[in-house]
Write a protein that holds these residues in place. Structure first.
Motif, PDB file in Angstrom:
ATOM      1  N   TYR A  35      12.828   6.702   7.719  1.00 53.93           N
ATOM      2  CA  TYR A  35      11.645   7.449   8.123  1.00 53.93           C
ATOM      3  C   TYR A  35      11.080   6.819   9.390  1.00 53.93           C
ATOM      4  N   TYR A  48      18.999  10.786   5.686  1.00 54.40           N
ATOM      5  CA  TYR A  48      19.102  10.179   4.372  1.00 54.40           C
ATOM      6  C   TYR A  48      20.554  10.193   3.918  1.00 54.40           C
ATOM      7  N   PHE A  90      10.758   2.938   8.874  1.00 51.15           N
ATOM      8  CA  PHE A  90      10.876   2.431   7.513  1.00 51.15           C
ATOM      9  C   PHE A  90      12.191   2.888   6.905  1.00 51.15           C
ATOM     10  N   ARG A  97      18.371  10.725  -6.027  1.00 56.50           N
ATOM     11  CA  ARG A  97      17.622  11.509  -5.044  1.00 56.50           C
ATOM     12  C   ARG A  97      16.451  12.256  -5.660  1.00 56.50           C
ATOM     13  N   VAL A  98      16.474  12.439  -6.950  1.00 53.37           N
ATOM     14  CA  VAL A  98      15.466  13.270  -7.588  1.00 53.37           C
ATOM     15  C   VAL A  98      14.738  12.472  -8.661  1.00 53.37           C
ATOM     16  N   HIS A  99      13.436  12.619  -8.736  1.00 54.04           N
ATOM     17  CA  HIS A  99      12.651  12.081  -9.843  1.00 54.04           C
ATOM     18  C   HIS A  99      12.604  10.567  -9.917  1.00 54.04           C
ATOM     19  N   THR A 100      12.914   9.886  -8.838  1.00 48.29           N
ATOM     20  CA  THR A 100      12.872   8.428  -8.912  1.00 48.29           C
ATOM     21  C   THR A 100      12.072   7.850  -7.764  1.00 48.29           C
ATOM     22  N   GLU A 101      11.467   6.701  -8.049  1.00 48.04           N
ATOM     23  CA  GLU A 101      10.619   6.018  -7.097  1.00 48.04           C
ATOM     24  C   GLU A 101      11.407   5.529  -5.896  1.00 48.04           C
ATOM     25  N   ALA A 102      10.838   5.713  -4.705  1.00 47.17           N
ATOM     26  CA  ALA A 102      11.429   5.168  -3.486  1.00 47.17           C
ATOM     27  C   ALA A 102      10.757   3.843  -3.159  1.00 47.17           C
ATOM     28  N   PHE A 104      10.289   0.821  -0.299  1.00 46.28           N
ATOM     29  CA  PHE A 104      10.332   0.729   1.151  1.00 46.28           C
ATOM     30  C   PHE A 104      10.551  -0.701   1.640  1.00 46.28           C
ATOM     31  N   GLY A 105      11.228  -0.817   2.764  1.00 49.22           N
ATOM     32  CA  GLY A 105      11.308  -2.076   3.476  1.00 49.22           C
ATOM     33  C   GLY A 105      10.000  -2.343   4.215  1.00 49.22           C
TER      34      GLY A 105
ATOM     35  N   SER B  32       8.867  17.336  -8.314  1.00 44.50           N
ATOM     36  CA  SER B  32       8.466  15.932  -8.400  1.00 44.50           C
ATOM     37  C   SER B  32       7.450  15.628  -7.312  1.00 44.50           C
ATOM     38  N   PHE B  34       4.476  12.601  -5.840  1.00 45.33           N
ATOM     39  CA  PHE B  34       4.201  11.176  -5.836  1.00 45.33           C
ATOM     40  C   PHE B  34       2.972  10.880  -4.985  1.00 45.33           C
ATOM     41  N   TYR B  36       1.595   7.556  -2.866  1.00 44.91           N
ATOM     42  CA  TYR B  36       1.855   6.215  -2.364  1.00 44.91           C
ATOM     43  C   TYR B  36       0.591   5.682  -1.702  1.00 44.91           C
ATOM     44  N   SER B  43       4.015  -1.583   4.214  1.00 43.39           N
ATOM     45  CA  SER B  43       4.854  -0.449   3.843  1.00 43.39           C
ATOM     46  C   SER B  43       4.245   0.295   2.653  1.00 43.39           C
ATOM     47  N   PRO B  44       4.596   1.563   2.466  1.00 39.39           N
ATOM     48  CA  PRO B  44       4.051   2.331   1.333  1.00 39.39           C
ATOM     49  C   PRO B  44       4.561   1.784  -0.001  1.00 39.39           C
ATOM     50  N   LEU B  46       4.510   2.927  -4.305  1.00 36.56           N
ATOM     51  CA  LEU B  46       4.221   3.997  -5.240  1.00 36.56           C
ATOM     52  C   LEU B  46       3.120   3.591  -6.216  1.00 36.56           C
ATOM     53  N   TYR B  51       5.265  15.023 -12.793  1.00 33.59           N
ATOM     54  CA  TYR B  51       6.292  16.054 -12.772  1.00 33.59           C
ATOM     55  C   TYR B  51       5.883  17.313 -13.531  1.00 33.59           C
ATOM     56  N   GLU B  92       9.291  16.302  -3.479  1.00 34.19           N
ATOM     57  CA  GLU B  92      10.704  16.578  -3.222  1.00 34.19           C
ATOM     58  C   GLU B  92      10.821  18.064  -2.904  1.00 34.19           C
TER      59      GLU B  92
END
Lengths: 113, 111
Positions: A35, A48, A90, A97-102, A104-105, B32, B34, B36, B43-44, B46, B51, B92
């Motif tokens: 990003y 991505y 970032f 890819r779906v429904h999960t926490e991202a 970040f660096g 979905s 979120f 942040y 950085s962001p 969560l 959902y 998403e």
């Protein structure tokens, strides 16, 4: 546990120079993201990778290329830097890819002069 | 129209008050959502995911989702100065389920 590691943290480039931003994650995540964040613009997706060996364009891919070197590493390359690419970059990863926490660096602050 | 939109703020609330942050999205297929939090220069991270329609509570934070209205909100009860940050809504979207962010709302909690 390092999580998502980006290098470098800061970089100044001259217009036309090239560089590669490195990103590595140690969480065995499948998906990785790049990003850019500009004031008042939120985070905009550049590219991505849903899994090792695949990459897809995001919202603002022009001027960038990516490589998913292996499951851990996802690099972003600027072939010919332009002042418009001055931004904070970032890298992030998620288990899927779906429904999960991202996660970040810490970000790379890039200035192109 | 942006796919995820937030009131850009800034928003200021006194310590102890309820902070209300709002977000709308355009993709009816999105499943979905979120929230942040991003401190200045960081950085962001969560803080909430949601959902299903309705409310989801986690400590002082409550996320609310209304899919019919394509609306997501975040309530912060008993706001503290340490809650001062930019809050990013994300969803998403699209057939590829890309994680797309709003522009963020800057919250300041005044002591």
């Amino acid at each position: 546990n390092a999580g998502v590691t980006q290098t470098p943290k800061f970089q100044v480039l001259k217009t036309g120079q090239s560089m590669t931003l490195q990103c590595a994650q140690d969480m065995n995540h499948n998906s990785m993201y790049w990003y850019r964040q500009d004031p008042g613009m939120g985070l905009r997706l550049i590219y991505y990778s849903a899994s090792e060996g695949t990459t897809d364009k995001g919202e603002v891919p022009n001027g960038y290329n990516v490589s998913r070197l292996n499951k851990r590493e996802f690099s972003l390359r600027l072939e010919s830097a332009a002042p418009s690419q001055t931004s904070v970059y970032f890298c992030a990863s998620s288990a899927d890819r779906v429904h999960t926490e991202a996660f970040f660096g810490q970000g790379t602050r890039l200035t192109v002069v | 129209q942006k796919e995820v939109e937030q009131n850009s703020g800034p928003l200021s609330v006194p310590e102890g008050a309820i902070a209300s942050l709002n977000c709308t999205y355009s993709d009816r297929v999105s499943q979905s959502f979120f929230w942040y939090r991003q401190y200045s220069g960081k950085s962001p991270e969560l803080i909430m995911s949601i959902y299903s329609n309705g409310d989801k509570e986690d400590g002082r934070f409550t996320a609310q989702l209304n899919k019919a209205s394509q609306y997501v909100s975040l309530l912060i009860r008993d706001s503290q100065p340490s809650d001062s940050a930019t809050y990013l809504c994300a969803a998403e979207v699209g057939s590829a389920r890309q994680l797309t962010f709003g522009s963020g709302t800057q919250l300041t909690v005044l002591p």
